[in-house]
Enzyme design. Structure first.
Site, short mmCIF file in Angstrom:
data_model
loop_
_atom_site.label_atom_id
_atom_site.label_comp_id
_atom_site.label_asym_id
_atom_site.label_seq_id
_atom_site.Cartn_x
_atom_site.Cartn_y
_atom_site.Cartn_z
N TRP A 1 0.81 -1.21 0.00
CA TRP A 1 0.00 0.00 0.00
C TRP A 1 0.85 1.27 0.00
CZ3 TRP A 1 -0.63 -4.05 3.46
CH2 TRP A 1 0.05 -3.93 4.65
N GLU B 1 -5.15 0.38 6.18
CA GLU B 1 -5.07 0.95 7.53
C GLU B 1 -6.08 0.30 8.47
OE1 GLU B 1 -2.81 2.67 8.80
OE2 GLU B 1 -1.74 3.08 6.96
N TYR C 1 -6.51 8.76 13.65
CA TYR C 1 -5.33 8.15 13.05
C TYR C 1 -5.56 7.84 11.56
CZ TYR C 1 -2.30 4.67 11.26
OH TYR C 1 -1.46 4.01 10.40
N ASP D 1 -0.34 6.83 16.19
CA ASP D 1 -0.76 5.48 16.55
C ASP D 1 0.10 5.02 17.73
OD1 ASP D 1 1.68 4.92 15.44
OD2 ASP D 1 0.99 3.23 14.24
N CYS E 1 18.25 0.73 21.48
CA CYS E 1 18.83 2.03 21.81
C CYS E 1 20.29 2.12 21.37
CB CYS E 1 18.72 2.30 23.30
SG CYS E 1 17.01 2.37 23.86
N CYS F 1 20.36 3.20 17.78
CA CYS F 1 19.27 4.10 17.41
C CYS F 1 19.80 5.43 16.86
CB CYS F 1 18.40 4.36 18.63
SG CYS F 1 17.14 5.60 18.30
FE1 SF4 Z 1 15.94 4.00 22.52
FE2 SF4 Z 1 15.90 5.37 20.23
FE3 SF4 Z 1 13.63 4.66 21.37
FE4 SF4 Z 1 15.14 6.52 22.50
S1 SF4 Z 1 14.11 6.66 20.52
S2 SF4 Z 1 14.16 4.83 23.55
S3 SF4 Z 1 17.20 5.76 22.02
S4 SF4 Z 1 15.17 3.27 20.55
#
Ligand code: SF4
Length: 357
Positions: free
Chosen positions: A25, A38, A121, A139, A200, A203
């Site tokens: 989509w 959706e 949404y 969402d 993280c 990220c």
């Molecule tokens: Fe972790 Fe990135 Fe989410 Fe922050 S935005 S909690 S650094 S994954």
């Protein structure tokens, strides 16, 4: 406006260019296909929703086809997704688009939002994906990302929390590329800032994130409290006459409305087999002496949102067939597979058919 706003949008765009999910989509600007995808995705994960999307698009290539479909047929295609009211709402919405907007989804926010079953949404998704209008989607993925980026303590299931999330999402929107931005942040929430194992360490937003720790991140989003869950007890009566069984349609405003099932005896608690018997004899379609009790299955559980359905199947052989209830139909067991039925009934029918092979 937060000084990070532009940086976050840019980092998301870079990440998305490399890691975006390839979804059918996304290759279209057809508001009908986007709306369909959706609504399906509100019910299920992408991998499970894909086959439904393909089936619906194949069966109803345009909103005209969808609007003209029979409810039984739509429910049958929807079977397994749950929340059957959504399938019924979709048909009403499709009919509105055909009758009031000449088969073209409107571009006005309030007109889209007024379509049956379409919330904030979905409105933002349709308008941004199909028409590139600057509405930010909010969402579960988006709320999780923002609640972590800014370590938001306000519970997201309050009016204030929801308002805050919408404000943050709108402030961060890349207004020059709303479709791409909205898809980017949802993919980012689904693939990087995930509910149970946020990545993280890798990220791209880490430097701008007030949480930036995969253990701490699990405390966000904050929620006010869990919703109370009701338990219900369904005794399905599999009333057989040879190779056929009685079937009825669920007409009440309740779960599974419009689906078919075996006649149902709902009780306030889990009755023992002995205590169930007098209730059976009180059923209008089972006058005493007209049936023979064969067996009663053990209890199973179906978890729905806000409800636990405990269910079992009570097998009786009909000795006479003098039921007068118009809602009941005697259907050959093999033909029952043509009816849209709730999951517990579907599983039991499969079991019955496999035993009779
Ligand atoms: Fe972790 Fe990135 Fe989410 Fe922050 S935005 S909690 S650094 S994954």
């Amino acid at each position: 406006m937060n000084k990070n706003t532009g940086n976050i949008a840019r980092a998301l765009a870079h990440w998305y260019a490399e890691y975006k999910r390839d979804l059918p989509w996304r290759d279209t600007k057809d508001a009908y296909a986007i709306w369909l995808s959706e609504i399906i995705l509100q019910q299920t994960r992408v991998d499970q929703g894909l086959p439904y999307y393909y089936r619906f698009i194949a069966q109803y290539p345009t909103v005209y086809h969808f609007a003209a479909a029979s409810q039984d047929e739509v429910l049958k295609l929807w079977q397994g997704l749950g929340y059957y009211s959504r399938a019924r709402n979709m048909q009403v919405a499709a009919q509105t688009v055909v009758q009031e907007y000449g088969g073209v989804f409107p571009v006005d926010y309030n007109q889209v939002r007024a379509l049956k079953g379409v919330g904030d949404y979905t409105t933002a998704a349709i308008l941004s994906f199909a028409y590139n209008l600057p509405y930010a989607v909010v969402d579960g993925n988006v709320m999780r990302v923002f609640s972590r980026l800014y370590a938001i303590e306000e519970p997201i299931d309050t009016a204030l929390g929801k308002k805050l999330m919408s404000k943050l999402a709108q402030e961060h929107l890349d207004e020059a590329h709303p479709a791409q931005h909205n898809q980017a942040i949802m993919d980012f929430g689904a693939l990087v800032c995930t509910p149970k194992a946020p990545k993280c360490d890798v990220c791209p937003l880490r430097q701008m994130c007030q949480v930036s720790d995969s253990t701490l991140a699990l405390s966000f989003p904050v929620k006010k409290g869990k919703v109370k869950i009701n338990s219900r007890y369904f005794n399905y009566i599999v009333a057989r006459k040879g190779g056929a069984a009685l079937l009825q349609r669920r007409e009440d405003k309740d779960i599974w409305q419009g689906l078919y099932e075996f006649p149902l005896l709902e009780t306030d608690e889990k009755l023992s087999d002995v205590d169930l018997l007098p209730h059976l004899k009180n059923l209008a379609f089972l006058p005493s002496e007209s049936f023979q009790l064969q067996r009663i299955s053990s209890w199973n559980k179906q978890v729905l949102s806000h409800q636990y359905i405990y269910y079992r199947f009570v097998y009786v052989e009909l000795l006479t067939l003098d039921y007068t209830n118009d809602a009941l139909m005697l259907i050959d067991l093999h033909d029952i597979t043509n009816f849209a039925v709730p999951k517990p009934v579907e599983k039991e029918i499969e079991q019955i058919l496999s035993e009779s092979l």
